[in-house]
Write an enzyme that holds these catalytic residues in place. Structure first.
Site, PDB file in Angstrom:
ATOM      1  N   ARG A   1       0.893  -1.212   0.118  1.00  0.00           N
ATOM      2  CA  ARG A   1      -0.063  -0.068  -0.114  1.00  0.00           C
ATOM      3  C   ARG A   1       0.980   1.329  -0.030  1.00  0.00           C
ATOM      4  NH1 ARG A   1      -3.609   1.751   5.061  1.00  0.00           N
ATOM      5  NH2 ARG A   1      -4.975   3.474   3.856  1.00  0.00           N
TER       6      ARG A   1
ATOM      7  N   PHE B   1       1.211  10.525   2.066  1.00  0.00           N
ATOM      8  CA  PHE B   1       0.796  10.162   3.542  1.00  0.00           C
ATOM      9  C   PHE B   1       1.942   8.917   3.679  1.00  0.00           C
ATOM     10  CE2 PHE B   1      -2.553   7.211   5.480  1.00  0.00           C
ATOM     11  CZ  PHE B   1      -2.238   7.662   6.734  1.00  0.00           C
TER      12      PHE B   1
ATOM     13  N   GLN C   1       3.150   1.475   3.128  1.00  0.00           N
ATOM     14  CA  GLN C   1       2.877   0.435   4.266  1.00  0.00           C
ATOM     15  C   GLN C   1       3.154  -1.122   3.712  1.00  0.00           C
ATOM     16  OE1 GLN C   1      -1.023   0.111   5.937  1.00  0.00           O
ATOM     17  NE2 GLN C   1      -1.124  -1.714   6.572  1.00  0.00           N
TER      18      GLN C   1
ATOM     19  N   ASN D   1      -2.053  -1.040  12.568  1.00  0.00           N
ATOM     20  CA  ASN D   1      -2.753  -2.047  13.312  1.00  0.00           C
ATOM     21  C   ASN D   1      -3.935  -1.939  13.001  1.00  0.00           C
ATOM     22  OD1 ASN D   1      -4.062   0.251  14.626  1.00  0.00           O
ATOM     23  ND2 ASN D   1      -2.043   0.646  15.959  1.00  0.00           N
TER      24      ASN D   1
ATOM     25  N   PHE E   1       4.530   1.142   8.639  1.00  0.00           N
ATOM     26  CA  PHE E   1       4.527   2.086   7.570  1.00  0.00           C
ATOM     27  C   PHE E   1       5.855   3.289   7.748  1.00  0.00           C
ATOM     28  CE2 PHE E   1       1.351   3.778  10.583  1.00  0.00           C
ATOM     29  CZ  PHE E   1       1.669   4.908  10.633  1.00  0.00           C
TER      30      PHE E   1
ATOM     31  N   LEU F   1      -2.963  10.455  13.334  1.00  0.00           N
ATOM     32  CA  LEU F   1      -2.442   9.198  13.681  1.00  0.00           C
ATOM     33  C   LEU F   1      -1.949   9.037  15.098  1.00  0.00           C
ATOM     34  CD1 LEU F   1      -0.695   7.634  10.290  1.00  0.00           C
ATOM     35  CD2 LEU F   1      -3.122   7.487  11.266  1.00  0.00           C
TER      36      LEU F   1
ATOM     37  N   HIS G   1      -1.121   4.983  16.839  1.00  0.00           N
ATOM     38  CA  HIS G   1      -0.090   4.059  16.192  1.00  0.00           C
ATOM     39  C   HIS G   1       1.416   4.369  16.986  1.00  0.00           C
ATOM     40  CE1 HIS G   1      -2.397   2.842  12.708  1.00  0.00           C
ATOM     41  NE2 HIS G   1      -3.102   3.695  13.021  1.00  0.00           N
TER      42      HIS G   1
END
Length: 334
Positions: free
Chosen positions: A125, A130, A133, A174, A185, A194, A198
């Site tokens: 991903r 951003f 991942q 997660n 990531f 976030l 995370h």
């Protein structure tokens, strides 16, 4: 009453049409206004989420954190090497999980039976602006992977307090609280939404240009790279020099803190208020009587509603004090 800036510890108390001043710390009173030095106001620091306000401070370890590497391939082209510092001094359990998955030293997973190793693992991903991942070494599509401790392991709160405030940070992916496995990531930019969700555990030290190339890779409508972005090799450059005894000590301290917080949460709520407060913690009825005898208190301060966390309680003399059922605090002040 006109606006005033008082020395810390002092507050104004209504006395008829006038005000006298009371020091909550020393219980002194005076008619003279104890002024504080006026400085330009500054904005307060960002609020820490309530869940993390009681987190023990992160200790300063002596030693150096481990450094690991990924060799990255973009499509059929070897892009180069990324070197990353893993913050074992802040989040030792998360760091040791990531390092072991880079070296492959822990054999096969308990659940997947796949090698616990990032070698050959794709970044499934990629979202420009951003993050990228990866870490799903078993299914390679974002639905698999596991930690060296078993399927999942808990969040380290010290990592939740760390912010996603810049690019090139390492953070755990997660599926909700306490569901860390092997997926992670790398940020391309700050991601404050976030924070607190995370665990941040490291940062890219060299190879930022490789990360930028990963960001620029073409993706489909599901954010999957059109040409594979994969880890062709990985391992460790520098082992941690932080004493294992110190790491075990902080892990034990955090486990003890978590147990204490659990016991507090499970404790029954207070049902009976404690005795009325005395001493310098509040303005006592005796002090009010003495001031009234001198003609200094002819009317009460303006009435204000009581906070929903507090409730009024009558003492044996019929005086009213206030009790916080959550914290078990008491005060004469409304």
């Amino acid at each position: 009453m006109e606006s005033m800036s008082l020395t810390p510890g002092w507050e104004a108390v209504a006395s008829g049409d006038e005000f006298y001043f009371w020091n909550r710390i020393t219980n002194e009173t005076t008619w003279d206004k104890p002024l504080a030095k006026v400085t330009a106001p500054k904005p307060p620091p960002a609020a820490v989420p309530a869940a993390f306000r009681n987190v023990a401070p992160v200790p300063e370890f002596k030693g150096e954190n481990p450094i690991v590497f990924f060799d990255i391939r973009l499509g059929n082209k070897e892009a180069g090497r990324i070197e990353m510092e893993v913050w074992e001094d802040k989040v030792p359990k998360t760091a040791q999980n990531f390092v072991a998955l880079c070296t492959g030293e822990r054999g096969r997973g308990r659940s997947s039976r796949a090698p616990l190793h990032y070698k050959g693992c794709p970044f499934h991903r990629v979202i420009p602006g951003f993050m990228a991942q990866g870490g799903d070494f078993s299914r390679r599509n974002g639905t698999g992977g596991e930690s060296i401790y078993g399927d999942k392991f808990e969040d380290e709160r010290a990592g939740l307090v760390l912010e996603h405030d810049e690019p090139f940070l390492l953070s755990m992916a997660n599926g909700g609280p306490n569901t860390n496995g092997s997926q992670f990531f790398i940020t391309f930019a700050e991601a404050p939404h976030l924070d607190g969700k995370h665990v941040v555990f490291g940062k890219v030290k060299t190879g930022q240009n490789i990360v930028k190339q990963m960001e620029e890779t073409q993706t489909d409508n599901n954010d999957r790279p059109v040409r594979p972005v994969s880890i062709t090799n990985c391992g460790i450059i520098r082992r941690s020099t932080i004493p294992m005894q110190r790491i075990n000590q902080i892990l034990a301290e955090r486990a003890q803190l978590a147990q204490q917080q659990h016991e507090i949460a499970e404790a029954p709520a207070n049902t009976e208020p404690p005795p009325a407060p005395t001493g310098a913690a509040a303005l006592t009825p005796l002090m009010q009587q003495r001031l009234a005898a001198r003609g200094l208190m002819t009317k009460q301060a303006e009435a204000r509603p009581v906070s929903s966390e507090w409730e009024p309680v009558k003492d044996d003399d019929g005086d009213t004090y206030y009790w916080n059922k959550t914290t078990n605090e008491t005060t004469w002040e409304k």
